[in-house]
Design an enzyme around this catalytic site. Structure first.
Site, PDB file in Angstrom:
ATOM      1  N   LEU A   3      -4.811  -3.473   2.446  1.00 10.09           N
ATOM      2  CA  LEU A   3      -5.166  -3.949   1.115  1.00 10.09           C
ATOM      3  C   LEU A   3      -4.770  -2.866   0.118  1.00 10.09           C
ATOM      4  O   LEU A   3      -4.824  -1.674   0.435  1.00 10.09           O
ATOM      5  CB  LEU A   3      -6.670  -4.216   0.997  1.00 10.09           C
ATOM      6  CG  LEU A   3      -7.274  -5.326   1.865  1.00 10.09           C
ATOM      7  CD1 LEU A   3      -8.793  -5.338   1.693  1.00 10.09           C
ATOM      8  CD2 LEU A   3      -6.693  -6.687   1.512  1.00 10.09           C
ATOM      9  N   ASP A   4      -4.386  -3.281  -1.094  1.00 14.73           N
ATOM     10  CA  ASP A   4      -4.101  -2.308  -2.140  1.00 14.73           C
ATOM     11  C   ASP A   4      -5.330  -1.437  -2.375  1.00 14.73           C
ATOM     12  O   ASP A   4      -6.472  -1.871  -2.159  1.00 14.73           O
ATOM     13  CB  ASP A   4      -3.727  -3.005  -3.442  1.00 14.73           C
ATOM     14  CG  ASP A   4      -2.420  -3.783  -3.342  1.00 14.73           C
ATOM     15  OD1 ASP A   4      -1.620  -3.479  -2.446  1.00 14.73           O
ATOM     16  OD2 ASP A   4      -2.217  -4.689  -4.172  1.00 14.73           O
ATOM     17  N   ARG A   5      -5.103  -0.232  -2.846  1.00 15.24           N
ATOM     18  CA  ARG A   5      -6.204   0.704  -3.055  1.00 15.24           C
ATOM     19  C   ARG A   5      -7.342   0.111  -3.897  1.00 15.24           C
ATOM     20  O   ARG A   5      -8.516   0.266  -3.582  1.00 15.24           O
ATOM     21  CB  ARG A   5      -5.690   1.977  -3.739  1.00 15.24           C
ATOM     22  CG  ARG A   5      -6.757   3.062  -3.917  1.00 15.24           C
ATOM     23  CD  ARG A   5      -6.372   4.031  -5.011  1.00 15.24           C
ATOM     24  NE  ARG A   5      -5.186   4.773  -4.627  1.00 15.24           N
ATOM     25  CZ  ARG A   5      -5.172   6.094  -4.378  1.00 15.24           C
ATOM     26  NH1 ARG A   5      -6.279   6.783  -4.484  1.00 15.24           N
ATOM     27  NH2 ARG A   5      -4.054   6.702  -4.062  1.00 15.24           N
TER      28      ARG A   5
END
Length: 333
Positions: A142-144
């Site tokens: 997942l994106d940060r």
């Protein structure tokens, strides 16, 4: 000094190379020492000599000589976790069985390391490893700044199974997002090519033409769940492919950027409703896919605090989304 050991190859190690199996079972054995043990015939597979690249089969017996003199492997920074690290990673667990762990990743925590990134999920996974288990493995990311369900495999075979499912149409990933404006109609399908934006030297992604350098096909579905006037909508997003920043790029492409998106929301003369807290309003709410041991794995993650507060502020009722789901979530609509 311990004596000769005989270990049986577990089902999760079926197909693993002998040298990699040896190092996974005995972390203190370095690469060169492992190769020497195998070449000299001290490691035996079902009583016979084997090569380092021999693929093992579940149920085989591996003879391992005494390893008291094997050079000890120094702990890497990733394994030197503090008690706070252990407590933190365990607090994120929302599902756990003998093959799979699911985390509710908070916003702001990277999935993997990179330049200048010291705190990330991959570093912390050693804190979820049992005494005699394999090191847990990431199977997607997942994106940060995106929160929500993140799956972790507890063995090599589970990782292969989950990765295969995530790349197929047998998996459903459901995201919730608050976006700018109100999409036309009840929803739709976005299909185009995206890739690194040359203007930002690849820091962001953009829509590209087929055949352009770095262009990959990306498909997402979106549906409108509720709206707060004409300024903000709550949408359900389902990526059918898994590209970097895919959902964020797709929503920006159709003019309905995700709130709090510092990379893709840059619209003049538009302001978010007052009272919304800082943060990206994109959450990996639910994932449904075949379980490595059979049956279906269905995991739901609660929203982070800033999103829950935003829902309350805008008057959104999260049970609306649950009521709109079909009984059989394994079937795409």
């Amino acid at each position: 000094m311990s004596g000769v050991q005989h270990r049986e190859v577990a089902s999760g190690d079926d197909g693993m190379r002998l040298d990699r199996w040896l190092r996974s079972q005995f972390p203190g054995v370095g690469f060169a020492h492992a190769q020497k043990l195998i070449r000299s015939g001290q490691i035996r597979v079902d009583g016979g000599r084997a090569k380092a690249d021999t693929r093992l089969e579940a149920g085989q017996s591996i003879r391992v000589p005494p390893l008291a003199d094997a050079p000890a492997r120094k702990k890497s920074p990733a394994e030197a976790l503090s008690s706070e690290d252990h407590k933190f990673i365990r607090s994120l667990v929302i599902h756990q069985d003998d093959r799979v762990i699911a985390l509710n990743k908070p916003p702001g925590l990277a999935t993997q390391g990179g330049t200048g990134v010291r705190a990330h999920v991959d570093r912390l996974l050693i804190g979820l490893q049992g005494r005699h288990d394999e090191r847990p493995r990431l199977v997607h990311r997942l994106d940060r700044d995106t929160s929500g369900v993140l799956l972790i495999a507890r063995d090599r075979a589970a990782a292969a199974s989950l990765t295969k499912s995530l790349k197929s149409r047998h998996a459903r990933k459901i995201y919730w997002a608050l976006v700018r404006g109100v999409p036309a109609g009840e929803g739709g399908r976005i299909s185009n090519f995206i890739g690194p934006d040359a203007a930002t030297r690849g820091e962001t992604q953009c829509v590209l033409h087929q055949g352009e350098p770095g262009a990959v096909h990306a498909v997402s579905r979106f549906s409108l769940i509720d709206r707060a006037g004409t300024r903000v909508s709550w949408v359900k997003l389902e990526p059918e492919t898994g590209r970097k920043h895919q959902l964020r790029v797709h929503m920006a492409h159709i003019g309905h950027e995700v709130l709090g998106d510092r990379r893709y929301l840059d619209v003049q003369n538009w302001e978010a409703p007052g009272g919304l807290e800082e943060g990206l309003y994109l959450h990996a709410r639910r994932i449904i896919l075949p379980h490595p041991s059979g049956g279906t794995l269905d995991v739901t993650a609660a929203m982070p605090e800033h999103m829950a507060h935003g829902f309350q502020l805008l008057g959104f009722d999260e049970t609306l989304a649950d009521a709109s789901e079909p009984e059989d979530l394994s079937v795409r609509r």
